[in-house]
Design an enzyme around this catalytic site. Sequence first.
Site, short mmCIF file in Angstrom:
data_model
loop_
_atom_site.label_atom_id
_atom_site.label_comp_id
_atom_site.label_asym_id
_atom_site.label_seq_id
_atom_site.Cartn_x
_atom_site.Cartn_y
_atom_site.Cartn_z
N ALA A 190 -53.18 -71.01 68.98
CA ALA A 190 -52.09 -70.93 68.01
C ALA A 190 -52.61 -70.35 66.72
O ALA A 190 -53.71 -70.68 66.28
CB ALA A 190 -51.48 -72.31 67.76
N ALA A 191 -51.82 -69.46 66.13
CA ALA A 191 -52.18 -68.85 64.85
C ALA A 191 -50.96 -68.91 63.94
O ALA A 191 -49.94 -69.51 64.29
CB ALA A 191 -52.64 -67.41 65.07
N SER A 192 -51.06 -68.30 62.78
CA SER A 192 -49.99 -68.42 61.80
C SER A 192 -48.72 -67.69 62.23
O SER A 192 -47.62 -68.08 61.86
CB SER A 192 -50.45 -67.90 60.44
OG SER A 192 -50.84 -66.55 60.54
N LEU A 193 -48.86 -66.62 63.00
CA LEU A 193 -47.69 -65.82 63.39
C LEU A 193 -47.15 -66.18 64.76
O LEU A 193 -45.99 -65.91 65.06
CB LEU A 193 -48.03 -64.33 63.36
CG LEU A 193 -48.46 -63.74 62.02
CD1 LEU A 193 -48.59 -62.23 62.13
CD2 LEU A 193 -47.49 -64.11 60.91
N GLY A 194 -47.96 -66.75 65.63
CA GLY A 194 -47.49 -67.05 66.97
C GLY A 194 -48.51 -67.84 67.75
O GLY A 194 -49.55 -68.25 67.23
N LYS A 211 -47.72 -64.07 74.44
CA LYS A 211 -47.74 -64.41 73.01
C LYS A 211 -46.31 -64.52 72.50
O LYS A 211 -45.50 -63.61 72.69
CB LYS A 211 -48.51 -63.35 72.21
CG LYS A 211 -48.63 -63.71 70.74
CD LYS A 211 -49.83 -63.07 70.07
CE LYS A 211 -49.70 -61.58 69.91
NZ LYS A 211 -50.75 -61.02 69.03
N ASP A 336 -58.42 -55.50 62.14
CA ASP A 336 -58.58 -56.95 61.99
C ASP A 336 -59.75 -57.40 62.85
O ASP A 336 -59.58 -58.13 63.83
CB ASP A 336 -57.29 -57.66 62.43
CG ASP A 336 -57.27 -59.13 62.02
OD1 ASP A 336 -58.06 -59.51 61.14
OD2 ASP A 336 -56.47 -59.88 62.60
#
Length: 556
Positions: A190-194, A211, A336
């Site tokens: 899990a990350a900040s966008l999805g 995702k 990134d």
Amino acid sequence: MAPLLLPSSPIHSFPATPKLSFRSKPRPIIRAAAGLEVDSFTKKSGYLFQLSAFEAESLLDYSPSRIAAIYRRKPLILLRRLIQVGTTFGKWFGVRYIDNLMERSDQMFKVRAAELRKILVELGPAYIKIAQAVSSRPDLIPPSYLDELSLLQDRITPFSTEVALDTIEKELGLRIDELFSEISPEPVAAASLGQVYQARLRRSGQVVAVKVQRPGVQAAISLDILILRFLAGVVKKAGKFNTDLQAVIDEWASSLFREMDYRKEADNGLKFRRLYGGLKDVFVPNINMEHTTRRVLVMEWVEGQKLSEVKDLYLVEVGVYCSFNQLLENGFYHADPHPGNLFRTFDGKLAYIDFGMMGEFKQEFREGFIEACLHLVNRDFDALSKDFVTLGLLPPTAEKEAVTKALTGVFQDAVAKGVRNISFGDLLGNLGTTMYKFKFQIPSYFSLVIRSLAVLEGIAISSDPNYKVLGSTYPWIAKKVLTDSSPQLKSSLQALLYKDGAFRIDRLESLLTESLRARTEKALVKIQREEANSRVVFKEILYFTLTEKLCEGNTY
């Protein structure tokens, strides 16, 4: 079975084979009310709301004016978030002010930097993303803060799986059990966008990564970007920065908005695979375009380990060569490159993943970067100051003599050890101090290029403390300068080899030695095509560099 790897930045190490579950009974359709059950991250941030369909469509591409127009109609939401952001940052600046009054700023500097990092994590995805970008911008913040901000990780509590599965069904227009024969019961990352699930496609049986975008993230980020632009204007005036901070925010906001559209990420992934997937020991997972939408992305699943967690210097060299191709050959590069996006597959290949943020390196900047590396290695700091203008780091009106003097002081000792002993991390830190002092401007492409190479060196150092990424990159630069047909690089080569009409045989010898190292060192990736014999290259270079001077009657 094909090798497997997770295409997302993980929050922990994954088991090699996550357990999959099959939903044999139809899953009830989740109503809008289910969205009220949110994860702790969203509760902490305090801005749970959705944009209307019209508002969401109007923000597919970043537009400050459209964002401002939307939130003028939502004054209470804007006020609530302003208060939260204002009080959070206000407390931090307040204690910094007290530190100054009590003359303890130096002693508390690292403590306050750590507190700032925690605040950014609590405030949510926009602040995390911007801070990650700013952590490679020494013209915006004091270098002492870079260490803390570089520790920022996109590690966020996952949102409800029921909401995620509902999003998949709505986006793809099919029930979960029609799409997948198996799917992991919980997200594996899990990350900040999805967040990401492992699944098996029902039709083909292929194991894939799915995702899914976090609900409300577009509304949250657009609101925070609006506030950030306002804060950037205030800080720029107060700090008297040369860099246009609002333009920096706009630049990164545009990138964030592109990253929130998974269709664009899919296009990036396909292009990256086409350009670099054929390089030796480089793996780029394939994208399943049939099942990819703006908020759902399905791609090949690959198992492996973070490159930073394994001691594999060879794959670091593969990464250096691949970065060389990205930055100096094709100009399309992974923007990134943090350690979570570089993996070692179980069959020993370097995998690039997560293509939401990609960069374009224009031809003139590529050539300017090569020239800057040449001038740095050869300690030509006057020419290096001019390169800074070409690269957009300095305006044409900058005082070149002062810049040359500053660069000489920063780099002289570092490059005196020879190119193979130059630490890219040390160069970056020293240069950052000078840039902050002189308030230089740093274009985003440049900071991303620097960050990419610095990340590779950081990973390599964990395996070999003496590894120097510039030492591995420079042979390719030397080779390109000697063989490229670009008029600009030819002119640069001639200027490098001649001074006041005298031919510098030592510099030619050095370039040839380094260019041959690009082909002969065992650790470097072999080029896939036949290359000219070194004697032929030598003759061509001598012919090029000497012809004009000999015609003018000059000798050496």
